[in-house]
Scaffold this motif. Structure first.
Motif, PDB file in Angstrom:
ATOM      1  N   GLY A   5       0.706  -1.248   0.189  1.00 43.28           N
ATOM      2  CA  GLY A   5       0.118  -0.003   0.213  1.00 43.28           C
ATOM      3  C   GLY A   5       0.850   1.155  -0.033  1.00 43.28           C
ATOM      4  N   ARG A   6       1.666   1.267   1.084  1.00 39.60           N
ATOM      5  CA  ARG A   6       2.348   2.629   1.336  1.00 39.60           C
ATOM      6  C   ARG A   6       3.886   2.181   0.797  1.00 39.60           C
ATOM      7  NH1 ARG A   6       1.483   3.069   7.280  1.00 39.60           N
ATOM      8  NH2 ARG A   6       1.590   0.844   7.014  1.00 39.60           N
ATOM      9  N   ILE A   7       4.321   2.914  -0.195  1.00 43.69           N
ATOM     10  CA  ILE A   7       5.642   2.739  -0.814  1.00 43.69           C
ATOM     11  C   ILE A   7       6.661   4.096  -0.551  1.00 43.69           C
ATOM     12  CG2 ILE A   7       7.136   2.251  -2.618  1.00 43.69           C
ATOM     13  CD1 ILE A   7       4.797   0.910  -4.028  1.00 43.69           C
ATOM     14  N   LEU A   8       7.907   3.903   0.099  1.00 44.71           N
ATOM     15  CA  LEU A   8       8.797   4.820   0.168  1.00 44.71           C
ATOM     16  C   LEU A   8       9.816   4.691  -0.823  1.00 44.71           C
ATOM     17  CD1 LEU A   8       9.928   7.303   1.757  1.00 44.71           C
ATOM     18  CD2 LEU A   8      11.085   5.602   3.193  1.00 44.71           C
ATOM     19  N   LEU A   9       9.947   5.615  -1.770  1.00 42.01           N
ATOM     20  CA  LEU A   9      11.080   5.552  -2.539  1.00 42.01           C
ATOM     21  C   LEU A   9      12.332   6.588  -2.056  1.00 42.01           C
ATOM     22  CD1 LEU A   9       9.030   6.572  -5.885  1.00 42.01           C
ATOM     23  CD2 LEU A   9       9.868   4.291  -4.917  1.00 42.01           C
ATOM     24  N   VAL A  10      13.600   5.853  -2.040  1.00 42.32           N
ATOM     25  CA  VAL A  10      14.824   6.422  -1.581  1.00 42.32           C
ATOM     26  C   VAL A  10      15.457   6.842  -2.815  1.00 42.32           C
ATOM     27  CG1 VAL A  10      17.049   6.182  -0.322  1.00 42.32           C
ATOM     28  CG2 VAL A  10      14.737   5.059   0.626  1.00 42.32           C
ATOM     29  N   THR A  11      16.142   8.200  -2.654  1.00 44.04           N
ATOM     30  CA  THR A  11      16.674   8.519  -3.846  1.00 44.04           C
ATOM     31  C   THR A  11      17.800   9.448  -3.416  1.00 44.04           C
ATOM     32  OG1 THR A  11      16.715   9.541  -6.108  1.00 44.04           O
ATOM     33  CG2 THR A  11      15.252  10.575  -4.434  1.00 44.04           C
ATOM     34  N   GLY A  25       2.343   8.759  -6.380  1.00 40.71           N
ATOM     35  CA  GLY A  25       1.672   8.022  -5.370  1.00 40.71           C
ATOM     36  C   GLY A  25       2.237   7.407  -4.333  1.00 40.71           C
ATOM     37  N   CYS A  26       3.726   7.698  -4.405  1.00 46.25           N
ATOM     38  CA  CYS A  26       4.675   6.932  -3.362  1.00 46.25           C
ATOM     39  C   CYS A  26       5.308   8.111  -2.700  1.00 46.25           C
ATOM     40  CB  CYS A  26       5.816   6.489  -4.087  1.00 46.25           C
ATOM     41  SG  CYS A  26       5.261   4.813  -5.073  1.00 46.25           S
ATOM     42  N   ASP A  27       5.717   8.122  -1.506  1.00 42.58           N
ATOM     43  CA  ASP A  27       6.441   8.928  -0.659  1.00 42.58           C
ATOM     44  C   ASP A  27       8.034   8.869  -1.360  1.00 42.58           C
ATOM     45  OD1 ASP A  27       4.274   9.679   0.641  1.00 42.58           O
ATOM     46  OD2 ASP A  27       4.782   8.749   2.527  1.00 42.58           O
ATOM     47  N   VAL A  28       8.664  10.038  -1.120  1.00 44.13           N
ATOM     48  CA  VAL A  28      10.078  10.043  -1.477  1.00 44.13           C
ATOM     49  C   VAL A  28      11.066  10.461  -0.369  1.00 44.13           C
ATOM     50  CG1 VAL A  28      11.816  10.965  -3.162  1.00 44.13           C
ATOM     51  CG2 VAL A  28       9.471  10.582  -3.970  1.00 44.13           C
ATOM     52  N   PHE A  29      11.775   9.916  -0.231  1.00 41.56           N
ATOM     53  CA  PHE A  29      13.067  10.256   0.851  1.00 41.56           C
ATOM     54  C   PHE A  29      14.384  10.350   0.196  1.00 41.56           C
ATOM     55  CE2 PHE A  29      16.334   9.598   4.093  1.00 41.56           C
ATOM     56  CZ  PHE A  29      15.928  10.189   5.177  1.00 41.56           C
ATOM     57  N   ASP A  57       5.488   2.598   9.371  1.00 47.24           N
ATOM     58  CA  ASP A  57       5.254   3.760   8.442  1.00 47.24           C
ATOM     59  C   ASP A  57       4.849   3.384   7.161  1.00 47.24           C
ATOM     60  OD1 ASP A  57       5.348   5.651  10.748  1.00 47.24           O
ATOM     61  OD2 ASP A  57       7.687   5.968  10.251  1.00 47.24           O
ATOM     62  N   TYR A  58       5.487   2.099   6.478  1.00 46.04           N
ATOM     63  CA  TYR A  58       5.545   1.852   5.246  1.00 46.04           C
ATOM     64  C   TYR A  58       5.376   0.443   5.074  1.00 46.04           C
ATOM     65  CZ  TYR A  58       6.795   6.674   4.227  1.00 46.04           C
ATOM     66  OH  TYR A  58       7.057   8.278   4.249  1.00 46.04           O
ATOM     67  N   ASP A  59       4.891  -0.195   3.863  1.00 49.04           N
ATOM     68  CA  ASP A  59       4.669  -1.259   3.836  1.00 49.04           C
ATOM     69  C   ASP A  59       5.847  -1.955   2.851  1.00 49.04           C
ATOM     70  OD1 ASP A  59       1.919  -1.765   4.713  1.00 49.04           O
ATOM     71  OD2 ASP A  59       1.150  -0.516   2.803  1.00 49.04           O
ATOM     72  N   LEU A  60       6.428  -1.231   1.969  1.00 48.68           N
ATOM     73  CA  LEU A  60       7.594  -1.354   1.154  1.00 48.68           C
ATOM     74  C   LEU A  60       8.423  -0.146   0.822  1.00 48.68           C
ATOM     75  CD1 LEU A  60       7.537  -3.860  -1.725  1.00 48.68           C
ATOM     76  CD2 LEU A  60       8.414  -1.619  -2.182  1.00 48.68           C
ATOM     77  N   ILE A  61       9.613  -0.370   1.133  1.00 48.76           N
ATOM     78  CA  ILE A  61      10.940   0.559   0.756  1.00 48.76           C
ATOM     79  C   ILE A  61      11.588   0.082  -0.680  1.00 48.76           C
ATOM     80  CG2 ILE A  61      12.947   1.648   1.375  1.00 48.76           C
ATOM     81  CD1 ILE A  61      12.114   1.299   4.242  1.00 48.76           C
TER      82      ILE A  61
END
Length: 521
Positions: A5-11, A25-29, A57-61
């Motif tokens: 559901g909740r996905i965090l994208l690291v960049t 649709g995803c959060d970005v860190f 906080d998230y379902d997947l990173i």
């Protein structure tokens, strides 16, 4: 893999705008490091913990695909399932979509690379299924399949590729074996021995068993087809080959055999060939019935695929024949179309393989006589593989070599000071280099005067330039020039075209303006 559901994208900092653009649709860190490729799993863990990211906080990173090391480290430290995303932000939509559809990502392999691995695995699964003994035995009971030597072919099998060794007697035994080995290594299923029109080469035919034996010693158990309209040659080859191209009205009565033969709608002795699709199909149907009456075992009709400007009518003939004869195994000579069109072969082979899939054309004959057709067997094999799956799009692998599926954005904010580039006169140096490609390697001769004082060879431009710099002192401008030529030589090797030092590999087709004006500039 559970659908997240909740996905965090690291960049990293530089890629942030693109990741936000394509990762909707995803959060970005954003880690305070400029380039994502410089990140490590340990650094990512440190910054995520510092930011207070928790397991709930998230379902997947997703971490960048370019990160070296395993995403398992991040998952172990934070308790959130973590995987490698794509290497380029432009592939994020496809990755997120695949995730939500249940696709399994990897902790070690970038997502975009994994798509290719998965697609090739699906293709291999299909091919392995058709290699199963029980599957083959069941399929061969159906009228639309047959056996060519030890190779099953027909509707229930992938399209089989015949690589034609043109004018084989002229090449001789060694060169014929070499060419046949090359075709089979490239993906051909059958070696087609093309004889010389207007000649009778019975002695060469006696060497077919040795050709087969030599290929077998190299691990290839492929069938051999024999391509000739010479009755004497075909009669001599009946005991040696597995398939015969081409039998027509002129020699039909002289060559009765249980082995598969390819029928073509011509009478070469009389010089007749019906051009209209319906007349061609009816002629071929009458020829087929006559062949069976004479005692032929299996026949493979070939309505003849003509080159432009007659390509459309010949495709119409194939379509009409297939509609009227749904159970026949068909052959098409696609190489004829490619060889007689001055355009890159890769797109034509892809399209012709697609047409073959639609019309259930089961055998595809090609060759690589001209330079522009080099690589056609490999291209056809890839196209056939693409057509084993659904529509040949978004599969994870493709036939895009000179073009790209998605534009990759790669640009940065310029500095405050911007200067226009200006070329300076080049000072001649006593040392100069000659670069060429041969045997899939790059070769460089270092010259002083007319004498070559050292030759460096390899496949990696960096290794070659490093070796040269170990032996000689050259100016930065000279080193830059040499590096450019080495990369150009490497590109020529990759796309299988010739290389000549200081000549451009590609023309200016896509540049604006007339060629004459560009040359003046």
């Amino acid at each position: 893999m559970l659908k997240p559901g909740r996905i965090l994208l690291v960049t990293g900092k530089l890629a942030e705008p693109l990741v936000r653009k394509y990762g909707k649709g995803c959060d970005v860190f954003v880690v305070p490091i400029s380039v994502a490729a410089f990140l490590t799993p340990e650094l990512i863990v440190r910054y995520l913990k510092r930011a207070g990211i928790r397991s709930e906080d998230y379902d997947l990173i997703l971490i960048p695909g370019l990160v070296r090391g395993s995403a398992q480290i991040v998952e172990d430290e934070l308790g959130v399932p973590t995987f490698k995303g794509p290497r380029n932000a432009v592939d994020l939509p496809q990755t997120v979509k695949a995730l939500r559809e249940g696709f399994k990502l990897s902790k070690e392999v970038p997502a975009d690379e994994l798509f290719s691995v998965d697609a090739f695995k699906r293709v291999e699964d299909i091919r392995n299924k058709t290699r199963n003994r029980h599957y083959i035995e069941k399929a061969l009971k159906r009228p639309w399949n047959l056996l060519i030597g030890n190779l099953p072919a027909g509707r229930d099998f992938p399209a089989r590729i015949l690589g034609e060794v043109v004018d084989a007697p002229k090449l001789g035994l060694e060169k014929t074996v070499e060419k046949a080995h090359y075709y089979l290594s490239e993906g051909a299923d059958i070696v087609d021995l093309g004889m010389i029109s207007g000649e009778t080469n019975l002695d060469f035919i006696e060497e077919i068993p040795e050709i087969r034996e030599r290929l077998g010693e190299e691990g290839f158990k492929a069938p051999i087809s024999f391509d000739s309209l010479n009755t004497a040659e075909i009669e001599r080859a009946l005991d040696y080959a597995d398939l015969f191209l081409s039998v027509d009205e002129g020699n039909l009565e002289e060559l009765v055999t249980e082995k598969p033969v390819v029928l073509i709608p011509t009478n070469q002795r009389e010089g007749s060939f019906p051009t209209k699709p319906r007349e061609r199909v009816e002629f071929l149907e009458r020829l087929k019935e006559k062949a069976f009456d004479l005692g032929y075992g299996r026949v493979i009709p070939d309505p003849i695929l003509e080159h432009v400007p007659h390509l459309a009518r010949s495709i119409a003939a194939f379509q009409l024949y297939r509609e009227r004869n749904p159970n026949d195994v068909l052959l098409a000579g696609v190489g004829n179309v490619v060889e007689l069109y001055d355009a890159d072969s890769i797109g034509m082979n892809a399209l012709l393989a697609g047409i073959a899939k639609e019309l259930s054309i089961n055998l595809l004959l090609t060759t690589e006589v001209s330079a522009k057709a080099r690589g056609s067997v490999r291209e056809l094999k890839r196209a056939v593989d693409m057509n084993l799956l659904d529509a040949p799009k978004d599969l994870g692998f493709d036939l895009l070599v000179l073009k790209e599926k998605r534009t990759k954005e790669w640009k940065f904010e310029p500095a405050e000071k911007i200067v226009e580039a200006g070329e300076k006169p080049v000072e001649l140096e006593p040392l100069y280099f000659r670069v060429w490609v041969e045997n899939e390697r790059i070769w460089v001769n270092a010259h002083r005067g007319t004498k070559a004082v050292l030759t460096v060879t390899g496949k990696n431009p960096n290794a070659i330039i490093d070796t040269i710099l170990e032996h000689f002192e050259i100016s930065p401008r000279h080193a830059f020039y040499l590096g450019r030529e080495l990369e150009r030589a490497k590109t020529a090797l990759k796309i299988r075209r010739s290389y000549v030092q200081e000549l451009e590999l590609f023309g200016d087709f896509y540049l604006d303006g007339e060629p004459e004006k560009r040359e003046e500039e």
